[in-house]
Design a protein around this motif. Structure first.
Motif, short mmCIF file in Angstrom:
data_model
loop_
_atom_site.label_atom_id
_atom_site.label_comp_id
_atom_site.label_asym_id
_atom_site.label_seq_id
_atom_site.Cartn_x
_atom_site.Cartn_y
_atom_site.Cartn_z
N ARG A 90 0.86 -1.19 0.00
CA ARG A 90 0.00 0.00 0.00
C ARG A 90 0.90 1.24 0.00
O ARG A 90 1.96 1.25 0.60
CB ARG A 90 -0.92 0.01 1.22
CG ARG A 90 -1.93 -1.13 1.20
CD ARG A 90 -2.90 -1.04 2.36
NE ARG A 90 -3.76 0.14 2.25
CZ ARG A 90 -4.85 0.20 1.50
NH1 ARG A 90 -5.24 -0.85 0.79
NH2 ARG A 90 -5.58 1.30 1.46
N LYS B 54 -3.64 4.49 -1.11
CA LYS B 54 -3.53 5.92 -1.33
C LYS B 54 -2.05 6.31 -1.35
O LYS B 54 -1.26 5.85 -0.55
CB LYS B 54 -4.27 6.67 -0.22
CG LYS B 54 -4.61 8.09 -0.63
CD LYS B 54 -5.75 8.72 0.14
CE LYS B 54 -5.78 10.22 -0.14
NZ LYS B 54 -5.90 10.50 -1.59
N THR C 246 0.32 12.91 -1.09
CA THR C 246 -0.18 14.05 -1.88
C THR C 246 0.81 14.48 -2.95
O THR C 246 0.43 14.82 -4.08
CB THR C 246 -0.43 15.26 -0.94
OG1 THR C 246 -1.08 14.77 0.21
CG2 THR C 246 -1.28 16.31 -1.61
N TYR D 207 0.41 12.68 -6.23
CA TYR D 207 -0.72 13.13 -7.05
C TYR D 207 -0.42 14.48 -7.68
O TYR D 207 -0.77 14.74 -8.83
CB TYR D 207 -2.00 13.20 -6.19
CG TYR D 207 -2.49 11.83 -5.76
CD1 TYR D 207 -3.17 11.00 -6.64
CD2 TYR D 207 -2.25 11.36 -4.47
CE1 TYR D 207 -3.60 9.74 -6.25
CE2 TYR D 207 -2.67 10.09 -4.07
CZ TYR D 207 -3.35 9.29 -4.96
OH TYR D 207 -3.78 8.05 -4.59
N PRO E 108 -6.74 3.73 -9.18
CA PRO E 108 -6.55 2.90 -7.98
C PRO E 108 -6.66 1.41 -8.30
O PRO E 108 -7.47 1.01 -9.13
CB PRO E 108 -7.68 3.34 -7.06
CG PRO E 108 -8.67 4.04 -7.91
CD PRO E 108 -8.03 4.45 -9.18
#
Lengths: 388, 388
Positions: free
Chosen positions: A233, A260, A263, A266, A386
């Motif tokens: 992960r 996830k 930040t 992304y 994802p």
């Protein structure tokens, strides 16, 4: 849109250029050059005189059919065969100087007793930069298949797998969707098998090969790409697998995330997407390839991402490259590129970022240069997808 | 059995041979040659002087670690770097004459201002013929994996599938069992992807490439192997997929049958098996490779199978070949081969027959030459294996 029309046009263009530089003809033997000029591959030699019809000198296959085909055992027979047909053996000849081995080249020089030797490789590379409507059709077909396979990537994923295990699943789907397997690169220093999956820390590992990013690979004899990294992960998984569904490739990268990502990942990914949009907005025939690189570099600096751009400890100094029958064609989108965008060019744009401990992010698409700007061949969602 | 011991021994042997022919050193840059002499691949140059320690000139990767490593941007920096370290820039140098492109070779000639140029390629090919205990261990490991994958072939088969569909299933199992994918051949005229599956009439189709058999392939740009032939009843399916589970390959062919084949096919297959036994009985160090070819040819003639041997309309003129890091190494088992069997050689023996409208039959194994004779590395049942 017929291959035959293309073949005639290619020969005519080469003959014109050979005439302009005062050469009598060219002799080709590399499989891809034969395919480009004859539409088929044989073991032998293709002689294209500056004036007159091409002659094919074939060792194998034994059932080769074509106009002006002579079966030979060795290239030493060619000069006499040319003379027997009322022609002459050329003394000013272009050979594949950037592809033939040194000893193959010497042998041909000796056979033809050449007074003047030229190099046909850059001439063909330059021609191959500009794709015909038939070639573009081939690339569109390839892109459709590549997109179809990428759409199947989420179903390839199972929790707990490694980058290699994911890659095997993708390769399997590539082949079942018609990938011809063999991954063609220019030059004898670029060894790659079907593409690259880069995950986690392995994205930071530099490679000896001149691709955008690296990876340690699964064996010291093939130091590139996936290396058995577990897909934990918080890991980004960059998929840059071959689009080789016809003889013409497309090049496409998408990023998948296990869980996830931080930040930062992304944000860098969005910068890559923004760069694609920015280049699409400004790129037109006449624009310098070096200018595209500069625009990208400038934006990367503004975003403060220089240390992550195209690698970390080793950074590639290009942001895109021509693509066609080989993955590393002309033009190169690099600071010192001399090429100018022209209609019919096809290139991949791949502004990528490596985020330490996370992996690589960024999008790669293949574009066609048209009179009015860029047309994207590899249309497929571009956000980070994802996996669970 | 350590790679490091091998590396030292290889360098020592090359230095000795260079001394004997009055050369000052060799400069290598091909990935496989670097791996053979350094145990790793980099983008750059390896200079081995006839006397003294090797020097590595590295462009990439940026994190390359080793003794006597110099980072360079271009090979033009090498002579000065050698002089700065109290050495001299060689004037009598061996280069990779059968591997470098003509223009790469010219560039190096110019950089070093050479008075005498030699070719290192045949010297390395000759060394690579004889495998060390470590290399043999690698090949044994490869053979074990190859045998394991071949044992899974019957479960890959489903009625109604084509040769290509079967091949995709085998490739998938190869990768999941650790195949490194990339299929290494010597020379730039042998294009192949992971091996060959030949079924039915496609076994008769000649190929431009210098492999034992042909096949039309799935695309005109890659004319070799499976072409989408449906696996009807009465079809033989010859599986000759890569054994590339380490950097060292093994080569192995087995035949599978859909339903029952004509008697003729079983008979020819038994001749191939008998030939393997016959060669195992007589082959010893000191035997000429050409003699093995003659023995095989004689037996084939006695059996009246000349017209089917190694193809029909195009027949390969060899019955085996050395195997190691590349699939087509020295020695070649051919009528004019000059090589003599020596302990440590590894070669594939592949007497194959093509039966029109049925397909190809025959067995291929990889053997190690030992003091007392041949040792089979690819032990696996050799009869024709039914698929349904």
């Amino acid at each position: 849109m017929l291959l035959e029309t293309d073949l005639i046009e290619r020969r005519r263009k080469i003959q014109k250029q050979m005439g302009e530089i005062g050469m009598e003809g060219c002799l080709l033997t590399m499989p891809l050059n034969l395919y480009y000029l004859c539409g088929s591959v044989f073991n032998g030699y293709y002689y294209l005189p500056t004036e007159g019809e091409p002659q094919m000198f074939v060792k194998r296959p034994s059932n080769f059919v074509g106009k002006s085909v002579h079966f030979i055992r060795k290239p030493e027979q060619i000069p006499d065969l040319l003379r027997e047909r009322g022609g002459k053996s050329p003394e000013k000849l272009l050979l594949e100087g950037d592809e033939l081995t040194y000893n193959e080249h010497l042998r041909l020089q000796h056979i033809f007793n050449l007074g003047k030797i030229g190099n046909i490789t850059p001439l063909i590379c330059r021609m191959r930069m500009i794709k015909s409507p038939w070639e573009i059709q081939q690339m569109q077909h390839t892109a459709e298949k590549q997109v179809l396979v990428y759409s199947q990537i989420p179903e390839c994923y199972r929790p707990g797998m490694t980058d290699l295990e994911l890659q095997y699943e993708i390769e399997y789907r590539m082949r079942r969707n018609g990938s011809i397997g063999f991954f063609r690169t220019f030059g004898n220093h670029m060894e790659i098998f079907m593409g690259s999956v880069l995950a986690g820390k392995n994205a930071e590992v530099p490679s000896p090969f001149d691709f955008a990013l690296g990876g340690a690979g699964m064996h010291p004899s093939s130091p590139l790409g996936a290396n058995g990294t577990p897909l934990h992960r918080g890991t980004s998984v960059m998929i840059d697998m071959a689009g080789n569904y016809t003889a013409y490739q497309t090049d496409m990268t998408r990023v998948y995330a296990v869980g996830k990502l931080p930040t930062e990942a992304y944000r860098a990914h969005e910068v890559s997407r923004y760069l694609h949009q920015e280049i699409m907005d400004i790129a037109r025939p006449g624009m310098a390839c070096a200018e595209i690189y500069r625009k990208v570099e400038e934006r990367v600096r503004q975003e403060g991402l220089e240390a992550n751009f195209m690698g970390t400890c080793q950074q590639a100094r290009f942001v895109g490259h021509g693509v066609g029958m080989q993955i590393n064609e002309w033009p190169v989108l690099a600071p010192r590129s001399k090429e100018i965008l022209q209609p019919g060019m096809t290139f991949a744009l791949e502004p990528k970022f490596v985020i330490p401990s996370v992996g690589a992010v960024g999008v790669e698409n293949t574009f066609l240069v048209t009179e009015s700007g860029l047309k994207k061949l590899t249309s497929f969602p571009e956000e980070i997808i994802p996996l669970e």
